[in-house]
Design a protein around this motif. Structure first.
Motif, short mmCIF file in Angstrom:
data_model
loop_
_atom_site.label_atom_id
_atom_site.label_comp_id
_atom_site.label_asym_id
_atom_site.label_seq_id
_atom_site.Cartn_x
_atom_site.Cartn_y
_atom_site.Cartn_z
N UNK A 20 18.21 -16.01 -17.54
CA UNK A 20 17.91 -16.15 -18.96
C UNK A 20 17.92 -17.60 -19.40
N UNK A 21 18.86 -18.39 -18.86
CA UNK A 21 18.92 -19.82 -19.20
C UNK A 21 17.69 -20.56 -18.66
N UNK A 22 17.26 -20.21 -17.47
CA UNK A 22 16.05 -20.83 -16.89
C UNK A 22 14.84 -20.51 -17.75
N UNK A 23 14.70 -19.25 -18.14
CA UNK A 23 13.56 -18.85 -18.97
C UNK A 23 13.64 -19.55 -20.32
N UNK A 24 14.83 -19.57 -20.93
CA UNK A 24 15.00 -20.21 -22.25
C UNK A 24 14.66 -21.70 -22.19
N UNK A 25 14.92 -22.34 -21.06
CA UNK A 25 14.63 -23.77 -20.94
C UNK A 25 13.13 -24.05 -20.92
N UNK A 26 12.33 -23.05 -20.61
CA UNK A 26 10.88 -23.21 -20.53
C UNK A 26 10.19 -22.82 -21.84
N UNK A 41 4.69 -16.39 -19.86
CA UNK A 41 3.84 -15.83 -18.80
C UNK A 41 3.01 -16.93 -18.14
N UNK A 42 2.48 -17.84 -18.95
CA UNK A 42 1.67 -18.93 -18.43
C UNK A 42 2.52 -19.87 -17.57
N UNK A 43 3.67 -20.25 -18.09
CA UNK A 43 4.50 -21.24 -17.40
C UNK A 43 5.26 -20.68 -16.21
N UNK A 44 5.60 -19.39 -16.26
CA UNK A 44 6.42 -18.81 -15.18
C UNK A 44 5.62 -17.88 -14.29
#
Length: 187
Positions: A20-26, A41-44
């Motif tokens: 969740x922290x990794x996703x939130x950072x993006x 979705x685009x970035x990950x």
């Protein structure tokens, strides 16, 4: 693939950053919830998963693949559409579905979104079962230095995490184990 509580209880390696922290950072929190999801979705997903798979599959078959909806003009236009056009009553791609209604069969227009899934669970339970047990199933598997052995054994016996994407978890562990073995032979 695994819930954060599962990761914390099973992980034996060095401290890790929760997903969740990794996703939130993006994600950009200045966007609407739908735009945040699309941006993520685009970035990950696109960059680290879907486009890579398409590239490998097309190269393996010696064909060229195109993603016309990823054309920068089309993508920029799609970002300008109000949320109600992009997602109507929980149905994605409403604009495309409306545009092709009457031109394509209702079965195609109304079909749920799905990927090009491989029969991974079947392979792991049949053709790859021996490979799986000869790697992850062994007490000296390198991955057991990072993931609790009881968790690995429980998942392999299909007694744990069956409410998740079991095959994807096991396959990821298998790939990690093979990579760890390769790294050890290089050292």
């Amino acid at each position: 693939m695994m819930r954060e509580a599962d990761k914390r209880s099973a992980w034996r390696g060095a401290p890790m950053l929760p997903t969740e922290e990794r996703v939130a950072s993006v994600l950009r929190n200045t966007l609407s919830p739908l735009d945040q999801q699309l941006d993520g979705d685009i970035k990950l997903n696109l960059q680290s998963d879907l486009l890579v798979k398409m590239d490998m599959a097309t190269m393996a078959a010696s064909v060229e693949g195109r993603s016309p909806f990823l054309d920068h003009h089309v993508a920029a236009f799609a970002w300008t559409l109000p949320d109600r056009y992009r997602l109507r009553n929980g149905v994605p791609k409403s604009v495309l579905r409306d545009a092709y209604r009457g031109r394509l069969t209702d079965e195609v227009v109304s079909a749920p979104k799905r990927g090009f899934e491989i029969p991974l669970a079947s392979w792991l339970n049949n053709e790859l079962k021996t490979v799986l047990m000869d790697t992850l199933g062994q007490p000296d598997a390198h991955i057991r230095s990072y993931i609790d052995s009881d968790v690995i054994d429980g998942v392999l016996a299909q007694k744990m995490m069956m409410d998740r994407n079991w095959a994807y978890i096991v396959y990821s562990w298998l790939v990690l184990e093979l990579w760890l073995r390769e790294e050890q032979t290089r050292a």
